[in-house]
Scaffold this active site. Structure first.
Site, PDB file in Angstrom:
ATOM      1  CG  HIS A 265      47.157  29.430  51.308  1.00 32.40           C
ATOM      2  ND1 HIS A 265      46.890  30.164  52.669  1.00 32.40           N
ATOM      3  CD2 HIS A 265      48.087  28.090  51.122  1.00 32.40           C
ATOM      4  CE1 HIS A 265      47.639  29.335  53.920  1.00 32.40           C
ATOM      5  NE2 HIS A 265      48.366  28.590  52.486  1.00 32.40           N
TER       6      HIS A 265
ATOM      7  NE  ARG B 180      43.143  70.092  58.534  1.00 33.02           N
ATOM      8  CZ  ARG B 180      44.550  71.042  58.351  1.00 33.02           C
ATOM      9  NH1 ARG B 180      45.393  70.369  59.318  1.00 33.02           N
ATOM     10  NH2 ARG B 180      44.691  72.053  57.490  1.00 33.02           N
TER      11      ARG B 180
HETATM   12  P1  FAD Z   1      43.347  71.180  51.337  1.00 38.08           P
HETATM   13  O1  FAD Z   1      43.972  70.213  50.535  1.00 38.08           O
HETATM   14  O2  FAD Z   1      43.381  71.615  52.565  1.00 38.08           O
HETATM   15  O3  FAD Z   1      42.923  72.651  49.924  1.00 38.08           O
HETATM   16  C1  FAD Z   1      42.844  73.890  50.162  1.00 38.08           C
HETATM   17  C2  FAD Z   1      43.719  74.899  49.388  1.00 38.08           C
HETATM   18  O4  FAD Z   1      43.253  75.809  49.116  1.00 38.08           O
HETATM   19  C3  FAD Z   1      45.002  75.051  49.692  1.00 38.08           C
HETATM   20  O5  FAD Z   1      46.417  74.544  48.885  1.00 38.08           O
HETATM   21  C4  FAD Z   1      44.858  76.318  50.201  1.00 38.08           C
HETATM   22  O6  FAD Z   1      45.486  77.247  49.660  1.00 38.08           O
HETATM   23  C5  FAD Z   1      44.615  77.074  48.777  1.00 38.08           C
HETATM   24  N1  FAD Z   1      43.184  78.112  49.471  1.00 38.08           N
HETATM   25  C6  FAD Z   1      42.478  78.581  50.610  1.00 38.08           C
HETATM   26  N2  FAD Z   1      41.290  79.619  50.086  1.00 38.08           N
HETATM   27  C7  FAD Z   1      42.005  79.845  49.036  1.00 38.08           C
HETATM   28  C8  FAD Z   1      42.229  81.092  48.401  1.00 38.08           C
HETATM   29  N3  FAD Z   1      41.195  82.183  48.957  1.00 38.08           N
HETATM   30  N4  FAD Z   1      42.286  81.014  47.217  1.00 38.08           N
HETATM   31  C9  FAD Z   1      43.467  80.513  47.014  1.00 38.08           C
HETATM   32  N5  FAD Z   1      43.856  79.488  47.324  1.00 38.08           N
HETATM   33  C10 FAD Z   1      43.505  79.065  48.736  1.00 38.08           C
HETATM   34  N6  FAD Z   1      42.707  62.406  54.865  1.00 38.08           N
HETATM   35  C11 FAD Z   1      42.790  61.713  53.871  1.00 38.08           C
HETATM   36  O7  FAD Z   1      42.215  61.317  53.765  1.00 38.08           O
HETATM   37  N7  FAD Z   1      44.190  60.309  55.035  1.00 38.08           N
HETATM   38  C12 FAD Z   1      45.114  60.800  55.302  1.00 38.08           C
HETATM   39  O8  FAD Z   1      46.532  60.209  55.701  1.00 38.08           O
HETATM   40  C13 FAD Z   1      45.033  62.321  55.825  1.00 38.08           C
HETATM   41  N8  FAD Z   1      46.320  62.494  56.839  1.00 38.08           N
HETATM   42  C14 FAD Z   1      46.229  63.754  56.843  1.00 38.08           C
HETATM   43  C15 FAD Z   1      47.215  64.319  57.655  1.00 38.08           C
HETATM   44  C16 FAD Z   1      47.104  65.451  58.090  1.00 38.08           C
HETATM   45  C17 FAD Z   1      48.597  65.443  59.302  1.00 38.08           C
HETATM   46  C18 FAD Z   1      46.796  66.776  57.601  1.00 38.08           C
HETATM   47  C19 FAD Z   1      46.414  67.885  58.488  1.00 38.08           C
HETATM   48  C20 FAD Z   1      45.025  66.664  57.277  1.00 38.08           C
HETATM   49  C21 FAD Z   1      45.279  64.820  56.047  1.00 38.08           C
HETATM   50  N9  FAD Z   1      44.587  64.162  55.815  1.00 38.08           N
HETATM   51  C22 FAD Z   1      44.462  63.080  55.601  1.00 38.08           C
HETATM   52  C23 FAD Z   1      42.860  65.422  55.702  1.00 38.08           C
HETATM   53  C24 FAD Z   1      43.228  65.875  54.271  1.00 38.08           C
HETATM   54  O9  FAD Z   1      44.097  66.361  54.073  1.00 38.08           O
HETATM   55  C25 FAD Z   1      41.791  66.960  54.172  1.00 38.08           C
HETATM   56  O10 FAD Z   1      40.980  65.815  54.133  1.00 38.08           O
HETATM   57  C26 FAD Z   1      42.573  67.336  52.334  1.00 38.08           C
HETATM   58  O11 FAD Z   1      43.265  68.146  51.887  1.00 38.08           O
HETATM   59  C27 FAD Z   1      41.036  68.017  51.897  1.00 38.08           C
HETATM   60  O12 FAD Z   1      40.970  68.428  51.189  1.00 38.08           O
HETATM   61  P2  FAD Z   1      40.688  70.147  50.228  1.00 38.08           P
HETATM   62  O13 FAD Z   1      40.559  70.004  49.035  1.00 38.08           O
HETATM   63  O14 FAD Z   1      39.358  69.941  51.056  1.00 38.08           O
HETATM   64  O15 FAD Z   1      41.098  70.715  50.834  1.00 38.08           O
HETATM   65  P1  NAI Z   2      40.589  64.646  64.709  1.00 39.96           P
HETATM   66  O1  NAI Z   2      38.609  65.477  64.567  1.00 39.96           O
HETATM   67  O2  NAI Z   2      40.298  63.447  64.863  1.00 39.96           O
HETATM   68  O3  NAI Z   2      40.706  64.368  66.589  1.00 39.96           O
HETATM   69  C1  NAI Z   2      41.070  65.889  67.595  1.00 39.96           C
HETATM   70  C2  NAI Z   2      40.688  64.804  68.904  1.00 39.96           C
HETATM   71  O4  NAI Z   2      40.929  66.498  69.453  1.00 39.96           O
HETATM   72  C3  NAI Z   2      39.412  65.125  69.323  1.00 39.96           C
HETATM   73  O5  NAI Z   2      39.596  63.302  69.541  1.00 39.96           O
HETATM   74  C4  NAI Z   2      38.758  65.158  70.556  1.00 39.96           C
HETATM   75  O6  NAI Z   2      38.372  65.074  71.480  1.00 39.96           O
HETATM   76  C5  NAI Z   2      40.275  66.401  70.434  1.00 39.96           C
HETATM   77  N1  NAI Z   2      39.903  67.295  71.347  1.00 39.96           N
HETATM   78  C6  NAI Z   2      39.534  68.412  70.942  1.00 39.96           C
HETATM   79  N2  NAI Z   2      39.507  69.787  72.308  1.00 39.96           N
HETATM   80  C7  NAI Z   2      40.045  69.466  72.870  1.00 39.96           C
HETATM   81  C8  NAI Z   2      40.939  70.109  73.669  1.00 39.96           C
HETATM   82  N3  NAI Z   2      40.487  71.574  74.372  1.00 39.96           N
HETATM   83  N4  NAI Z   2      41.591  68.925  75.112  1.00 39.96           N
HETATM   84  C9  NAI Z   2      41.816  68.263  74.178  1.00 39.96           C
HETATM   85  N5  NAI Z   2      41.510  67.215  73.481  1.00 39.96           N
HETATM   86  C10 NAI Z   2      40.768  67.842  72.344  1.00 39.96           C
HETATM   87  O7  NAI Z   2      41.361  65.847  64.767  1.00 39.96           O
HETATM   88  P2  NAI Z   2      42.540  66.084  64.404  1.00 39.96           P
HETATM   89  O8  NAI Z   2      43.954  64.663  64.491  1.00 39.96           O
HETATM   90  O9  NAI Z   2      43.131  67.305  64.683  1.00 39.96           O
HETATM   91  O10 NAI Z   2      42.681  65.383  62.497  1.00 39.96           O
HETATM   92  C11 NAI Z   2      41.631  67.168  62.289  1.00 39.96           C
HETATM   93  C12 NAI Z   2      41.391  65.985  60.446  1.00 39.96           C
HETATM   94  O11 NAI Z   2      42.469  65.540  59.789  1.00 39.96           O
HETATM   95  C13 NAI Z   2      40.511  64.574  60.888  1.00 39.96           C
HETATM   96  O12 NAI Z   2      39.592  64.271  61.439  1.00 39.96           O
HETATM   97  C14 NAI Z   2      40.412  63.964  60.281  1.00 39.96           C
HETATM   98  O13 NAI Z   2      39.472  63.744  58.771  1.00 39.96           O
HETATM   99  C15 NAI Z   2      42.100  64.258  58.934  1.00 39.96           C
HETATM  100  N6  NAI Z   2      42.876  63.209  59.343  1.00 39.96           N
HETATM  101  C16 NAI Z   2      42.735  62.258  58.888  1.00 39.96           C
HETATM  102  C17 NAI Z   2      44.080  61.121  58.641  1.00 39.96           C
HETATM  103  C18 NAI Z   2      43.194  59.961  57.972  1.00 39.96           C
HETATM  104  O14 NAI Z   2      42.920  60.252  57.364  1.00 39.96           O
HETATM  105  N7  NAI Z   2      44.647  58.987  58.301  1.00 39.96           N
HETATM  106  C19 NAI Z   2      45.062  61.475  59.590  1.00 39.96           C
HETATM  107  C20 NAI Z   2      45.524  63.093  59.558  1.00 39.96           C
HETATM  108  C21 NAI Z   2      44.037  63.962  60.173  1.00 39.96           C
END
Ligand code: FAD
Ligand code: NAI
Length: 476
Positions: free
Chosen positions: A455, A283
């Site tokens: 346990h 990301r």
């Molecule tokens: P965000 O949650 O991205 O929020 C940012 C907000 O800012 C958004 O709502 C956006 O609309 C708003 N914004 C941006 N620019 C502006 C602007 N100029 N004006 C007004 N609003 C704006 N993390 C975990 O710890 N556990 C998990 O299980 C997990 N699962 C995930 C699964 C997926 C599929 C993904 C994509 C991510 C996951 N993550 C997980 C990562 C987690 O979602 C992010 O680390 C977290 O949301 C980051 O929080 P944040 O507040 O920094 O930003």
């Molecule tokens: P990630 O960083 O976990 O994994 C991305 C993977 O893509 C890496 O293994 C990288 O080597 C590979 N990659 C990059 N470029 C590539 C290419 N051109 N071809 C093939 N492979 C390539 O990122 P991901 O899965 O997109 O998740 C983003 C972030 O969201 C995570 O790093 C995590 O911080 C957060 N997240 C957290 C979760 C949790 O806490 N359970 C669940 C989902 C997301």
């Protein structure tokens, strides 16, 4: 006249909404700017985490786990079920209801704490004598607001491959992958990171034939390699195909089939065809149209806003937290930074120990860790001792039919201080908390070894792993 606040937060994800609530609890007047719209076109709080991240993915993972249990594992208990089916529309409706409940919950918390939600896109316009001026562009009006303190919490968005357009129908990022209207027969995933593994597991459990293409030669490079190896073994057994060291050369779509050309182990022009393709290659921080240049703030070479240990930017009164700054992109890390900044603004002396932020990957088994891996400690030439204990020797895990995995505990060989705890197990996400508490209190492995654990419970494995550090595990 502009509306003035003590604190303005831009972004209401887990970083921003927590910062806003904590600042309000501490008596500040607070506004939070948020522009997110859900698929129904309604403005929504909660950011990536609640709308298209942590919460919807865990809701769908739970549905897929229930489906897999019913179709494959219940017979182990002597329960027969036949003709197990999943209604995908109903599965999504359940997920959407959970997301709706959670995002509405934040609206309630904002009202309760008197946080004003400014609906629209926020961007800096300039500095004033008393702080900073921000423009909020809403649907039908634009307003200017000001604050002495501004917290930037604008999060991140999915990284894209430069040559490939995500349409969120056939080629999707996390948003599309959480909304497939049917189970793809063949699903390709580029990137074997956290999203690739979680969402790959989800659709595999529902019947998709899943292939994950990863560019790095090693699997789960950030995890301890013992866990990574065990995970690779388990995922292979489940039927998740993972190809490492892959280089993607071309992706094309014809008649709803996506064709991926790639090289693998020096064999060029390998071909994978699929109904859908998930791009999950990391990301990127979200700084689009934030007007940072208007106040003299820049991003670093990776697109992040530079901050110090207290999330302070180089400008007085401007802070940045969550996915937009260094450190892991995790919701709980963003939340902790939100709380920290609100308390810094209040003149308190809060603290975050970045070494004690846990990681969890919600596959089956789950993978969780805190602290350092064996490889990291070896690279630092630390003198370490390691204890490992398997769940196969744990009564509760056997009773629950969840005996895959182990706990690996690493302690300093001289002081016995815990340096890292690594778990691969059914409920590693909950088990890891004990290790986080222990490490926050700088516990020794012996401290855990001497604590009474209930346990039968999975947590007994934590104690046995601690005993194993001194080669005195009891039940093996
Ligand atoms: P965000 O949650 O991205 O929020 C940012 C907000 O800012 C958004 O709502 C956006 O609309 C708003 N914004 C941006 N620019 C502006 C602007 N100029 N004006 C007004 N609003 C704006 N993390 C975990 O710890 N556990 C998990 O299980 C997990 N699962 C995930 C699964 C997926 C599929 C993904 C994509 C991510 C996951 N993550 C997980 C990562 C987690 O979602 C992010 O680390 C977290 O949301 C980051 O929080 P944040 O507040 O920094 O930003
Ligand atoms: P990630 O960083 O976990 O994994 C991305 C993977 O893509 C890496 O293994 C990288 O080597 C590979 N990659 C990059 N470029 C590539 C290419 N051109 N071809 C093939 N492979 C390539 O990122 P991901 O899965 O997109 O998740 C983003 C972030 O969201 C995570 O790093 C995590 O911080 C957060 N997240 C957290 C979760 C949790 O806490 N359970 C669940 C989902 C997301």
């Amino acid at each position: 006249m502009n509306k003035e606040f003590d604190v303005i937060v831009i972004g209401a994800g887990p970083g921003g909404y927590i910062a806003a609530i904590r600042a309000a609890q501490l008596g500040r007047s607070v506004a939070c700017i948020e522009k997110w719209k859900n698929p129904a076109g309604k403005l929504s709080l909660g950011g990536t985490c609640l709308n298209v991240g942590c919460i919807p993915s865990k809701a769908l993972l739970a549905s897929s786990e229930a489906f897999e249990n019913a179709s494959r594992h219940l017979h182990d208990h002597g329960i027969s079920v036949s003709n197990v089916k999943i209604n995908i529309a109903q599965m999504h409706a359940r997920k959407d209801a959970i997301v709706n409940k959670m995002t509405k919950g934040i609206e309630f918390l904002f009202r309760k704490n008197k946080v004003i939600w400014l609906k629209g896109h926020g961007s800096f316009v300039g500095k004033t004598d008393t702080g900073y001026q921000i423009k909020v562009e809403g649907e039908d009006r634009t307003e200017l607001v000001g604050a002495r303190n501004v917290i930037i919490a604008t999060g991140s968005k999915a990284r894209q491959l430069p040559f490939l357009k995500v349409d969120n129908q056939i080629i999707v990022d996390n948003e599309g992958a959480l909304a497939f209207d049917s189970v793809p027969k063949k699903l390709a995933i580029i990137g074997a990171g956290v999203i690739g593994l979680e969402l790959g597991s989800l659709w595999r459990r529902l019947g998709a034939d899943v292939t994950v293409l990863e560019s790095l030669p090693s699997f789960l490079g950030t995890a301890d390699q013992s866990l990574a190896q065990e995970a690779a073994k388990q995922f292979e057994k489940q039927g998740l195909k993972i190809h490492l060291g892959v280089q993607i050369s071309k992706v094309s779509v014809l008649n709803n089939t996506v064709t991926i050309l790639y090289s693998h182990k020096n064999v060029h022009a390998q071909k994978l065809e699929a109904d859908r393709l998930i791009i999950s290659i990391g990301r990127a921080p979200n700084t689009n149209n934030l007007g940072l240049e208007e106040i003299g703030l820049t991003v670093n070479n990776y697109g992040f806003i530079d901050v110090d240990h207290y999330c302070r930017t180089k400008l007085p009164g401007v802070y940045a937290i969550g996915d937009i700054v260094r450190g892991p992109m995790l919701a709980h890390k963003a939340e902790d930074e939100g709380m920290l900044v609100a308390e810094v603004i209040d003149g308190q002396k809060p603290h975050i120990n970045y070494n004690c932020i846990p990681w969890v990957i919600y596959t089956d088994p789950e993978i969780a860790w805190v602290g350092k891996t064996e490889a990291q400690l070896q690279a630092e030439s630390r003198h370490i001792k390691i204890g490992e204990f398997p769940f196969i020797a744990n009564g509760r895990a056997l009773a629950m039919n969840r005996s895959n995995g182990f706990i690996k505990m690493i302690a300093d060989a001289d002081t016995d201080e815990l340096l890292g705890v690594h778990i691969i197990a059914a409920n590693a996400s909950d088990l890891i908390s004990e290790a986080v508490v222990a490490m926050e209190f700088r516990a020794a492995s012996e401290d855990i070894a001497r604590i009474c654990h209930p346990h039968p419970s999975f947590s007994e494995v934590m104690r046995e792993a601690a005993l194993a550090v001194d080669k005195r595990a009891l039940n093996i």
